[in-house]
Structure formats: structure tokens, C-alpha cells
Design a protein around this motif. Sequence first.
Motif, PDB file in Angstrom:
ATOM      1  N   THR A   1      -8.910   8.472   9.466  1.00  0.00           N
ATOM      2  CA  THR A   1      -8.138   7.249   9.218  1.00  0.00           C
ATOM      3  C   THR A   1      -9.097   6.079   9.255  1.00  0.00           C
ATOM      4  N   ILE A   2      -8.957   5.185   8.292  1.00  0.00           N
ATOM      5  CA  ILE A   2      -9.734   3.954   8.308  1.00  0.00           C
ATOM      6  C   ILE A   2      -8.765   2.796   8.480  1.00  0.00           C
ATOM      7  N   TYR A   3      -9.004   2.020   9.536  1.00  0.00           N
ATOM      8  CA  TYR A   3      -8.244   0.796   9.771  1.00  0.00           C
ATOM      9  C   TYR A   3      -9.019  -0.300   9.066  1.00  0.00           C
ATOM     10  N   HIS A   4      -8.406  -0.864   8.025  1.00  0.00           N
ATOM     11  CA  HIS A   4      -9.104  -1.627   7.010  1.00  0.00           C
ATOM     12  C   HIS A   4      -8.485  -3.004   6.801  1.00  0.00           C
ATOM     13  N   ASN A   5      -9.374  -3.979   6.579  1.00  0.00           N
ATOM     14  CA  ASN A   5      -8.961  -5.323   6.164  1.00  0.00           C
ATOM     15  C   ASN A   5      -9.671  -5.595   4.845  1.00  0.00           C
ATOM     16  N   PRO A   6      -8.946  -5.562   3.725  1.00  0.00           N
ATOM     17  CA  PRO A   6      -9.588  -5.705   2.421  1.00  0.00           C
ATOM     18  C   PRO A   6     -10.272  -7.058   2.202  1.00  0.00           C
ATOM     19  N   ARG A   7      -9.985  -8.036   3.027  1.00  0.00           N
ATOM     20  CA  ARG A   7     -10.626  -9.346   2.895  1.00  0.00           C
ATOM     21  C   ARG A   7     -12.011  -9.380   3.535  1.00  0.00           C
TER      22      ARG A   7
ATOM     23  N   LYS B   1      -4.042  -0.572   6.269  1.00  0.00           N
ATOM     24  CA  LYS B   1      -4.331  -2.008   6.196  1.00  0.00           C
ATOM     25  C   LYS B   1      -3.621  -2.667   7.375  1.00  0.00           C
ATOM     26  N   TYR B   2      -4.353  -2.759   8.475  1.00  0.00           N
ATOM     27  CA  TYR B   2      -3.732  -3.160   9.740  1.00  0.00           C
ATOM     28  C   TYR B   2      -3.288  -4.612   9.778  1.00  0.00           C
ATOM     29  N   MET B   3      -3.686  -5.411   8.817  1.00  0.00           N
ATOM     30  CA  MET B   3      -3.182  -6.789   8.748  1.00  0.00           C
ATOM     31  C   MET B   3      -1.761  -6.801   8.161  1.00  0.00           C
ATOM     32  N   ASP B   4      -1.444  -5.782   7.356  1.00  0.00           N
ATOM     33  CA  ASP B   4      -0.110  -5.654   6.759  1.00  0.00           C
ATOM     34  C   ASP B   4       0.784  -4.736   7.593  1.00  0.00           C
ATOM     35  N   GLU B   5       0.216  -3.618   8.009  1.00  0.00           N
ATOM     36  CA  GLU B   5       0.937  -2.648   8.843  1.00  0.00           C
ATOM     37  C   GLU B   5       0.360  -2.766  10.248  1.00  0.00           C
ATOM     38  N   LEU B   6       0.961  -3.638  11.035  1.00  0.00           N
ATOM     39  CA  LEU B   6       0.413  -4.019  12.336  1.00  0.00           C
ATOM     40  C   LEU B   6       0.376  -2.846  13.315  1.00  0.00           C
ATOM     41  N   PHE B   7      -0.604  -2.906  14.206  1.00  0.00           N
ATOM     42  CA  PHE B   7      -0.687  -1.939  15.298  1.00  0.00           C
ATOM     43  C   PHE B   7       0.497  -2.123  16.247  1.00  0.00           C
TER      44      PHE B   7
ATOM     45  N   LYS C   1     -11.372 -17.955  29.393  1.00  0.00           N
ATOM     46  CA  LYS C   1     -10.270 -17.591  30.286  1.00  0.00           C
ATOM     47  C   LYS C   1     -10.531 -16.209  30.880  1.00  0.00           C
ATOM     48  N   THR C   2     -10.048 -16.003  32.078  1.00  0.00           N
ATOM     49  CA  THR C   2     -10.107 -14.690  32.701  1.00  0.00           C
ATOM     50  C   THR C   2      -8.876 -13.924  32.245  1.00  0.00           C
ATOM     51  N   LEU C   3      -9.114 -12.881  31.461  1.00  0.00           N
ATOM     52  CA  LEU C   3      -8.005 -12.118  30.884  1.00  0.00           C
ATOM     53  C   LEU C   3      -8.072 -10.664  31.337  1.00  0.00           C
ATOM     54  N   THR C   4      -6.920 -10.098  31.604  1.00  0.00           N
ATOM     55  CA  THR C   4      -6.844  -8.670  31.894  1.00  0.00           C
ATOM     56  C   THR C   4      -6.999  -7.897  30.582  1.00  0.00           C
ATOM     57  N   ASN C   5      -7.279  -6.611  30.686  1.00  0.00           N
ATOM     58  CA  ASN C   5      -7.338  -5.780  29.482  1.00  0.00           C
ATOM     59  C   ASN C   5      -6.026  -5.838  28.713  1.00  0.00           C
ATOM     60  N   ASP C   6      -4.927  -5.851  29.445  1.00  0.00           N
ATOM     61  CA  ASP C   6      -3.609  -5.937  28.821  1.00  0.00           C
ATOM     62  C   ASP C   6      -3.458  -7.241  28.035  1.00  0.00           C
ATOM     63  N   ALA C   7      -3.923  -8.339  28.589  1.00  0.00           N
ATOM     64  CA  ALA C   7      -3.834  -9.636  27.911  1.00  0.00           C
ATOM     65  C   ALA C   7      -4.721  -9.664  26.666  1.00  0.00           C
ATOM     66  N   ILE C   8      -5.857  -9.022  26.728  1.00  0.00           N
ATOM     67  CA  ILE C   8      -6.750  -8.957  25.562  1.00  0.00           C
ATOM     68  C   ILE C   8      -6.101  -8.143  24.456  1.00  0.00           C
ATOM     69  N   ILE C   9      -5.497  -7.033  24.816  1.00  0.00           N
ATOM     70  CA  ILE C   9      -4.779  -6.215  23.828  1.00  0.00           C
ATOM     71  C   ILE C   9      -3.634  -7.015  23.230  1.00  0.00           C
ATOM     72  N   ASP C  10      -2.889  -7.727  24.055  1.00  0.00           N
ATOM     73  CA  ASP C  10      -1.790  -8.552  23.548  1.00  0.00           C
ATOM     74  C   ASP C  10      -2.291  -9.619  22.582  1.00  0.00           C
ATOM     75  N   ALA C  11      -3.464 -10.190  22.862  1.00  0.00           N
ATOM     76  CA  ALA C  11      -4.049 -11.193  21.962  1.00  0.00           C
ATOM     77  C   ALA C  11      -4.359 -10.573  20.600  1.00  0.00           C
ATOM     78  N   MET C  12      -4.909  -9.352  20.604  1.00  0.00           N
ATOM     79  CA  MET C  12      -5.206  -8.677  19.339  1.00  0.00           C
ATOM     80  C   MET C  12      -3.930  -8.319  18.582  1.00  0.00           C
ATOM     81  N   LEU C  13      -2.892  -7.962  19.309  1.00  0.00           N
ATOM     82  CA  LEU C  13      -1.621  -7.654  18.657  1.00  0.00           C
ATOM     83  C   LEU C  13      -1.008  -8.912  18.037  1.00  0.00           C
TER      84      LEU C  13
END
Length: 113
Positions: A3-9, A31-37, A71-83
Amino acid sequence: MITIYHNPRCSKSRDGLCEIETLNKPFTLRKYMDELFTKEELEDVIQKLGIEPIELVRVKEKIWIEEYKGKTLTNDAIIDAMLKHPKLIERPIIVNDNKAVIARPLDMINKIL
């Protein structure tokens, strides 16, 4: 299955897709920008990469700098930021069964084939 998680831009992501296409092996393009994680999917990819969530973040992106840098962020907060901001996710990500790499440089793909 690959599987390739891809951003065509993104030129690096397009290069990664070309590299995968030359393998003549079946693969899935996401295309993870269209089909979000989902949170579970992103956590699974991070686990397969064998990295901490911050290592998947594009820390030079404007969104990261303005909203999260310093900012001091937990791993969970970093994942939430990416989501919330999928543009923050490094790319391309190549997954082959239970192994994954961020294909920068492209020869990283060979490590999981």
C-alpha cells in the motif's frame, strides 16, 4: 500486499508511486488527503514504521509551526494533529504487510520488499 499512502501534490510522493509502479507487483493506492486516516489506521502505520508519532510529522509545515511548535504534546495529541491536518504527515508511506517506510529517499522502499 503493498500500500502506498500518497499525496499527488507532492513530488516525492509522485516519485515513490513511480518507483512502486516499476516493481510490477500489485499495490493499493491510498490518497490520504482525500480518504483520511482513522486514528486506528494511523496508529497502525506508526507501529509498522517503528517510530514515534513526531517522526511522521512534517515539522516545517506552516500549520505545525503556527499551532504546535514549542508545545509539549503527548503522542496522542500529535496523532490527533495529523488527523486534523493530514498535510502534516510525511509522504510517501509504503506499507508491505507488517513493515513500512517513509520512502525518503526512494531506496528506503527496498528495505521492506
